[in-house]
Design an enzyme around this catalytic site. Structure first.
Site, PDB file in Angstrom:
ATOM      1  CE1 TYR A 167      -3.886   2.343   1.012  1.00 22.60           C
ATOM      2  CE2 TYR A 167      -2.433   3.172   2.755  1.00 22.60           C
ATOM      3  CZ  TYR A 167      -3.619   3.414   2.083  1.00 22.60           C
ATOM      4  OH  TYR A 167      -4.343   4.163   2.515  1.00 22.60           O
ATOM      5  CE  LYS A 171      -3.680   5.286  -0.930  1.00 28.34           C
ATOM      6  NZ  LYS A 171      -4.805   6.065  -1.713  1.00 28.34           N
ATOM      7  CB  THR A 250       2.810  16.146  -2.017  1.00 28.96           C
ATOM      8  OG1 THR A 250       3.139  15.828  -3.116  1.00 28.96           O
ATOM      9  CG2 THR A 250       2.245  15.250  -1.111  1.00 28.96           C
TER      10      THR A 250
HETATM   11  N1  LIG Z   1      -9.123   6.785   6.617  1.00 27.92           N
HETATM   12  C1  LIG Z   1      -7.547   7.116   6.412  1.00 27.92           C
HETATM   13  O1  LIG Z   1      -7.169   7.075   7.927  1.00 27.92           O
HETATM   14  C2  LIG Z   1      -6.897   7.349   5.378  1.00 27.92           C
HETATM   15  C3  LIG Z   1      -5.740   7.713   5.727  1.00 27.92           C
HETATM   16  C4  LIG Z   1      -4.608   8.246   4.810  1.00 27.92           C
HETATM   17  C5  LIG Z   1      -5.347   8.004   3.251  1.00 27.92           C
HETATM   18  N2  LIG Z   1      -6.349   7.505   3.120  1.00 27.92           N
HETATM   19  C6  LIG Z   1      -6.917   7.350   1.869  1.00 27.92           C
HETATM   20  O2  LIG Z   1      -8.080   7.929   1.504  1.00 27.92           O
HETATM   21  C7  LIG Z   1      -9.101   7.867   0.573  1.00 27.92           C
HETATM   22  C8  LIG Z   1     -10.370   7.542   0.950  1.00 27.92           C
HETATM   23  O3  LIG Z   1     -10.399   6.705   2.325  1.00 27.92           O
HETATM   24  P1  LIG Z   1     -11.581   6.361   3.162  1.00 27.92           P
HETATM   25  O4  LIG Z   1     -10.929   6.108   4.432  1.00 27.92           O
HETATM   26  O5  LIG Z   1     -12.568   7.599   3.054  1.00 27.92           O
HETATM   27  O6  LIG Z   1     -12.069   5.077   2.675  1.00 27.92           O
HETATM   28  P2  LIG Z   1     -13.471   4.279   2.834  1.00 27.92           P
HETATM   29  O7  LIG Z   1     -14.246   4.661   3.845  1.00 27.92           O
HETATM   30  O8  LIG Z   1     -12.937   2.934   3.117  1.00 27.92           O
HETATM   31  O9  LIG Z   1     -14.297   4.238   1.472  1.00 27.92           O
HETATM   32  C9  LIG Z   1     -13.682   3.834   0.152  1.00 27.92           C
HETATM   33  C10 LIG Z   1     -14.593   4.160  -0.933  1.00 27.92           C
HETATM   34  O10 LIG Z   1     -13.849   3.640  -2.048  1.00 27.92           O
HETATM   35  C11 LIG Z   1     -14.802   2.562  -2.522  1.00 27.92           C
HETATM   36  N3  LIG Z   1     -14.037   1.480  -2.754  1.00 27.92           N
HETATM   37  C12 LIG Z   1     -13.256   0.498  -2.160  1.00 27.92           C
HETATM   38  N4  LIG Z   1     -12.584  -0.380  -2.782  1.00 27.92           N
HETATM   39  C13 LIG Z   1     -13.182  -0.164  -3.961  1.00 27.92           C
HETATM   40  C14 LIG Z   1     -12.863  -0.833  -5.272  1.00 27.92           C
HETATM   41  N5  LIG Z   1     -12.052  -1.971  -5.365  1.00 27.92           N
HETATM   42  N6  LIG Z   1     -13.525  -0.462  -6.350  1.00 27.92           N
HETATM   43  C15 LIG Z   1     -14.221   0.492  -6.519  1.00 27.92           C
HETATM   44  N7  LIG Z   1     -14.423   1.470  -5.262  1.00 27.92           N
HETATM   45  C16 LIG Z   1     -14.171   0.836  -4.130  1.00 27.92           C
HETATM   46  C17 LIG Z   1     -15.839   2.179  -1.421  1.00 27.92           C
HETATM   47  O11 LIG Z   1     -16.949   1.712  -2.020  1.00 27.92           O
HETATM   48  P3  LIG Z   1     -17.321   0.075  -2.014  1.00 27.92           P
HETATM   49  O12 LIG Z   1     -16.725  -0.720  -0.899  1.00 27.92           O
HETATM   50  O13 LIG Z   1     -18.552  -0.169  -2.205  1.00 27.92           O
HETATM   51  O14 LIG Z   1     -16.709  -0.297  -3.454  1.00 27.92           O
HETATM   52  C18 LIG Z   1     -16.140   3.617  -0.896  1.00 27.92           C
HETATM   53  O15 LIG Z   1     -16.898   4.132  -1.610  1.00 27.92           O
HETATM   54  C19 LIG Z   1      -8.248   6.521   0.261  1.00 27.92           C
HETATM   55  O16 LIG Z   1      -7.426   6.676  -0.871  1.00 27.92           O
HETATM   56  C20 LIG Z   1      -7.378   6.068   1.485  1.00 27.92           C
HETATM   57  O17 LIG Z   1      -6.234   5.235   0.984  1.00 27.92           O
HETATM   58  C21 LIG Z   1      -7.133   7.202   4.308  1.00 27.92           C
END
Ligand SMILES: NC(=O)c1ccc[n+]([C@@H]2O[C@H](COP(=O)([O-])OP(=O)(O)OC[C@H]3O[C@@H](n4cnc5c(N)ncnc54)[C@H](OP(=O)(O)O)[C@@H]3O)[C@@H](O)[C@H]2O)c1
Length: 259
Positions: A167, A171, A250
């Site tokens: 991952y 990224k 960034t």
């Molecule tokens: N949360 C954190 O602490 C954190 C920290 C750093 C970076 N990020 C980054 O921030 C971004 C958003 O994260 P989040 O926490 O909001 O994620 P999340 O709550 O897990 O939501 C992910 C979204 O992407 C969709 N998704 C997941 N897998 C998919 C797939 N294989 N194909 C198509 N759609 C998919 C999900 O819908 P479905 O499951 O229905 O497909 C959902 O709409 C991501 O890029 C993550 O890496 C998150």
């Protein structure tokens, strides 16, 4: 100056109007993507988003904004499907002004014992999928006067953490992609930036144990996890006219945990 390259404010012709700017957001059903969809629609944008499954939110938005919201099922590991989703969004709305490569997949497992096939899936979902979307959307943007791309990375790209090597690598690749695309696409009126969040509350972090949460809070100068709204604000800023001279940047938003 290309006005479309920084179009992002309220729609000139009213909310969701035929001439309103168009945003493509990956993973708009939950978490950060959901907040971005809500905010962009509230700003008068037309929004196309996908996830693997619909949910109450996507169904509610489709009912409330029949002319300015589009959801379809697509999977980050199906690149042809992603390209078709982006092309279909452009056909439906006539243009694309903003792409947010938001969706990501986090899977934790030790590198030495990890399944090789999982590496392909994780790099595919977190790096190749954003590339396919960026290329398809940028081609549309070049035909309609420019636009902007915001990629959502993670502090895993800049700090090593145990169990997330693939991952983290994907990224970090996304951040490199953003810088290179900023150079290549800037002359075509397309800005490309990256938001690099620290931990914030969403389904992705729902199973962080209370012990680990305390550790994160302890190591974070601001003493807490972020909120999804705080990350969304940064994405929307980079997409906005206020950021019209920012590209290849960034922006780390992590309460200071990596400083
Ligand atoms: N949360 C954190 O602490 C954190 C920290 C750093 C970076 N990020 C980054 O921030 C971004 C958003 O994260 P989040 O926490 O909001 O994620 P999340 O709550 O897990 O939501 C992910 C979204 O992407 C969709 N998704 C997941 N897998 C998919 C797939 N294989 N194909 C198509 N759609 C998919 C999900 O819908 P479905 O499951 O229905 O497909 C959902 O709409 C991501 O890029 C993550 O890496 C998150």
């Amino acid at each position: 100056m290309n006005p479309a390259a920084h179009r992002a404010g309220p729609a000139p012709d009213g909310p969701g109007a035929p001439g309103a700017p168009v945003a493509v957001v990956s993973g708009g059903s939950r978490g950060l993507g959901r907040v971005l969809v809500e905010r962009l629609l509230a700003d008068g944008r037309r929004v196309a988003t996908f996830s693997r499954r619909p949910n109450e939110f996507t169904e509610a938005m489709a009912g409330k904004h029949p002319d300015s919201f589009h959801w379809a099922a697509a999977d980050l590991t199906d690149f042809a499907g992603l390209r078709e989703f982006a092309r279909d969004s452009a056909r439906r709305f006539g243009r694309i002004d903003l792409l947010v490569n938001n969706a990501g997949v986090l899977h934790q497992e030790l590198f030495l014992t990890g399944a090789p096939a999982r590496m392909n899936d994780l790099v595919g979902a977190n790096l190749l999928a954003p590339m396919h979307l960026a290329q398809t959307c940028a081609r549309v943007m070049t035909r309609t006067g420019g636009g902007t791309i915001v990629n959502v990375s993670s502090i895993n790209a800049i700090r090593g953490y145990r169990g997330v090597a693939v991952y983290a690598a994907a990224k970090a690749g996304l951040e490199g992609l953003g810088r290179a695309l900023a150079r290549e696409l800037g002359p075509l009126g397309i800005r490309v930036n990256t938001v690099t969040p620290g931990f914030f509350d969403s389904d992705m972090t729902a199973d962080v144990t209370s012990r680990n949460r305390e550790k994160i809070q302890h190591r974070t100068p601001l003493g807490r996890l972020g909120t999804v709204d705080e990350i969304a604000e940064a994405v929307l800023f980079l997409a906005s006219p206020e950021a019209r001279f920012i590209t290849g940047h960034t922006l780390v938003i992590d309460g200071g945990i990596t400083c």
